[in-house]
Design a protein around this motif. Structure first.
Motif, PDB file in Angstrom:
ATOM      1  N   TYR A 174       0.800  -1.231   0.000  1.00  0.00           N
ATOM      2  CA  TYR A 174       0.000   0.000   0.000  1.00  0.00           C
ATOM      3  C   TYR A 174       0.831   1.279   0.000  1.00  0.00           C
ATOM      4  CZ  TYR A 174      -3.096  -3.683   1.782  1.00  0.00           C
ATOM      5  OH  TYR A 174      -3.790  -4.864   1.952  1.00  0.00           O
ATOM      6  N   GLU A 184       1.663   3.326  -2.114  1.00  0.00           N
ATOM      7  CA  GLU A 184       1.189   4.452  -2.914  1.00  0.00           C
ATOM      8  C   GLU A 184       0.200   5.316  -2.111  1.00  0.00           C
ATOM      9  OE1 GLU A 184      -0.737   5.239  -7.357  1.00  0.00           O
ATOM     10  OE2 GLU A 184       0.174   3.315  -6.855  1.00  0.00           O
ATOM     11  N   TYR A 185      -0.288   4.762  -1.012  1.00  0.00           N
ATOM     12  CA  TYR A 185      -1.316   5.458  -0.241  1.00  0.00           C
ATOM     13  C   TYR A 185      -0.837   5.931   1.133  1.00  0.00           C
ATOM     14  CZ  TYR A 185      -4.420   3.423  -3.710  1.00  0.00           C
ATOM     15  OH  TYR A 185      -5.032   3.080  -4.896  1.00  0.00           O
TER      16      TYR A 185
END
Length: 226
Positions: free
Chosen positions: A111, A113-114
């Protein structure tokens, strides 16, 4: 004692009283002769590490017992590096649960990218199957229900116990100037109860001091120092 299961780092024996005995070994997971607690293969042997892991587990299990939190722990024989446990049954072919307080490791790989590395998480809980060939795949509560591995009620109990026990470990580490980033547990069921099984060792958690990760061997020494 009758050998029931030969594991990577522990062997399981059946006792005459119906309980099991876990024999802690000096084999540790890793690759190419290097210790790696997240690896799926035995990489090397470290003399005395089995007993040290047992001592850490006993320390945490005794703290949990004092707080009235039931686990599979009955007692230990440090002279023989064994721990007596209740005959709990695993979910499916083995289910591990991770409680995360900060975003690191596989969470960031999935995750990233978040969320930023090290970002705080609110005791986030996720479950994975113990399956070396498939890379220990993540599984949701709904997935566990659909596969007949666990009911929603059992999952909710497991999640609550995970957060409660991780909180205890977090406090123990904080008292020694350490911050718990994440920890991996294994659960099973004993009668109608969902309880913690296996061990609570340094190799199953990430702890940081002053923003730097503490090596599991060093963490063991810190936890056991008087």
């Amino acid at each position: 004692m009758n050998l029931v299961y030969k594991g990577k780092t522990k062997d399981v024996y059946a006792l005459d009283n119906g309980h099991y005995s876990l024999k802690f070994k000096d084999d540790v997971t890793g690759e190419n002769g290097k210790f790696d607690p997240g690896a799926n293969t035995v990489g090397l042997s470290i003399e005395g590490i089995g007993l040290e892991n047992l001592k850490v587990s006993v320390m945490f299990f005794e703290v949990l017992k004092e707080k009235g939190i039931k686990t599979h722990y009955v007692g230990a024989d440090l002279d023989n590096a064994t721990m007596e446990v209740l005959p709990a049954k695993v979910f499916g072919k083995g289910l591990e649960v991770i409680c995360r307080y900060r975003a690191v490791g596989s969470f960031i790989r999935r995750y990233g990218e978040y969320i930023e590395v090290g970002a705080p998480l609110d005791a986030y809980v996720e479950a994975t199957f113990k399956d070396d060939d498939r890379g220990d795949p993540l599984v949701t509560c709904e997935g566990l229900e659909a596969l007949g591995v666990m009911t929603r009620k059992q999952f909710d109990a497991m999640k609550a116990e995970t957060q409660k026990i991780a909180g205890v470990v977090k406090d123990v580490l904080a008292a020694k100037g350490l911050e718990l980033y994440d920890i991996k547990f294994e659960f099973g069921y004993y009668g109608d109860e969902v309880i913690l099984i296996d061990e609570i060792a340094s190799g199953n958690m990430r702890a940081y001091k002053d923003g730097e990760i503490v090596d599991p061997m060093d963490l063991t020494a810190i936890l056991l120092e008087k």
